[in-house]
Design an enzyme around this catalytic site. Structure first.
Site, PDB file in Angstrom:
ATOM      1  N   PRO A 258       0.792  -1.098   0.102  1.00 58.18           N
ATOM      2  CA  PRO A 258       0.150   0.487  -0.019  1.00 58.18           C
ATOM      3  C   PRO A 258       0.913   2.104   0.145  1.00 58.18           C
ATOM      4  O   PRO A 258       0.857   1.595   0.771  1.00 58.18           O
ATOM      5  CB  PRO A 258      -1.098  -0.041   1.101  1.00 58.18           C
ATOM      6  CG  PRO A 258       0.355  -0.968   2.267  1.00 58.18           C
ATOM      7  CD  PRO A 258       0.760  -2.281   1.601  1.00 58.18           C
ATOM      8  N   CYS A 259       1.701   1.825  -0.877  1.00 60.87           N
ATOM      9  CA  CYS A 259       2.313   2.448  -0.729  1.00 60.87           C
ATOM     10  C   CYS A 259       1.772   3.542  -0.901  1.00 60.87           C
ATOM     11  O   CYS A 259       2.006   4.788  -1.241  1.00 60.87           O
ATOM     12  CB  CYS A 259       3.069   2.258  -2.078  1.00 60.87           C
ATOM     13  SG  CYS A 259       2.067   2.477  -4.209  1.00 60.87           S
TER      14      CYS A 259
END
Length: 290
Positions: A258-259
């Site tokens: 989940p950048c």
DNA sequence: GGAATCATGTGAT
DNA sequence: ATCACATGATTCC
């Protein structure tokens, strides 16, 4: 460079939805201070309000108005403040060595051996396919060990997108195989299938430092966010926030890792490889899932 | 407040 | 060696 530039675009039967939604979000972002009404937005896009409403809701599971609220800067700040970062300590206990269960997708991950990384994907067969997603056309890449890459493109951009990904592992062999990648795509964007009985297998292909950063990102729970310096501290190098930014940007499996939950220190949304608008869209979409 | 500037770690050339 | 970065803090207007 463009050994694969001539692939067919017939994989995206109806990809116009995200383009519409993207324009809506861009418009909202620029003028959220004015809280534009549904009618005003629809007029700008030459669409009827009801039609727009329908498209948007089907896409995001929430109304444009609610989305506008979720996309507002305050929301991002709230995500940061919500819990004063207990996530560092708590998640470390989960046990990071070896494959571990992390993240809301119940990802099990393994890193490539240094040798494999050095070969830049040599001897590796990577299957890929394009699929529709809430965030536009998604490019899914997988090896026989698990999901290796996930990227996004606006319609018409698919060639550049594929190019972007293949450049990361230049020596790998690429095979278009939409059948093989379809299950991954289905799984990723259907929150109901985020269960632990059948974990999603991913392969992290990167340098040691990059893998450490990505593992740290995986510990961020749904609906939360951290700053780049939080991550730097988490991996034991508090002064490396800038290096962290670079590593986050090279994350090959965006969204799964989940950048998009990494924010600037003050809650600002900072850069995103596949476009800031998409980052906003992901945060909004996630807030609708919770 | 906002622009300019520096300190800073990694990876690519 | 040097440069480009999805940063962050400080220092000037």
């Amino acid at each position: 460079m463009n050994a694969i530039a001539q692939f067919k675009t017939d994989i995206t039967p109806e990809g116009a939805d995200y383009d519409t939604v993207r324009r809506v979000i861009e418009l909202i972002t620029e003028e959220y201070r004015d809280q534009p009404s549904l009618e005003a937005i629809a007029a700008r896009l030459d669409q009827s309000p009801t039609q727009l409403q329908k498209t948007f809701t089907r896409w995001a599971g929430l109304s444009p108005k609610a989305f506008l609220q979720a996309v507002t800067l305050d929301h991002a700040k709230r995500l940061l403040r919500q819990e004063n970062l207990p996530l560092l300590e708590t998640s470390i206990e989960v046990g990071l060595s070896g494959p571990s269960r992390l993240h809301d997708l119940f990802v099990t991950h393994e890193a490539m051996s240094p040798g494999e990384w050095k070969a830049k994907g040599g001897g590796l067969v990577i299957r890929f396919g394009f699929h529709q997603s809430p965030f536009g056309t998604a490019l899914v890449m997988a090896t026989d060990r698990g999901l290796a890459g996930l990227a996004f493109s606006d319609s018409g951009d698919e060639a550049a997108c594929l190019d972007d990904m293949t450049c990361r592992w230049p020596n790998a062999q690429y095979v278009e195989d939409t059948q093989a990648t379809a299950p991954y795509a289905e799984r990723i964007f259907e929150p109901g299938k985020w269960t632990c009985d059948q974990p999603l297998r991913v392969v992290l292909i990167g340098t040691d430092f990059q893998v450490r950063v990505w593992e740290s990102l995986l510990k961020i729970p749904l609906g939360k966010a951290v700053t780049y310096s939080d991550i730097a501290r988490d991996i034991g190098q508090p002064t490396a926030m800038r290096a962290v930014g670079a590593a986050v940007g090279r994350n090959p499996i965006s969204f799964v890792v989940p950048c998009h939950r990494a924010l600037g220190k003050n809650g600002d949304l900072t850069g995103y490889h596949w476009g800031l608008t998409r980052k906003r869209a992901m945060l909004g979409w996630e807030s609708a899932q919770a």
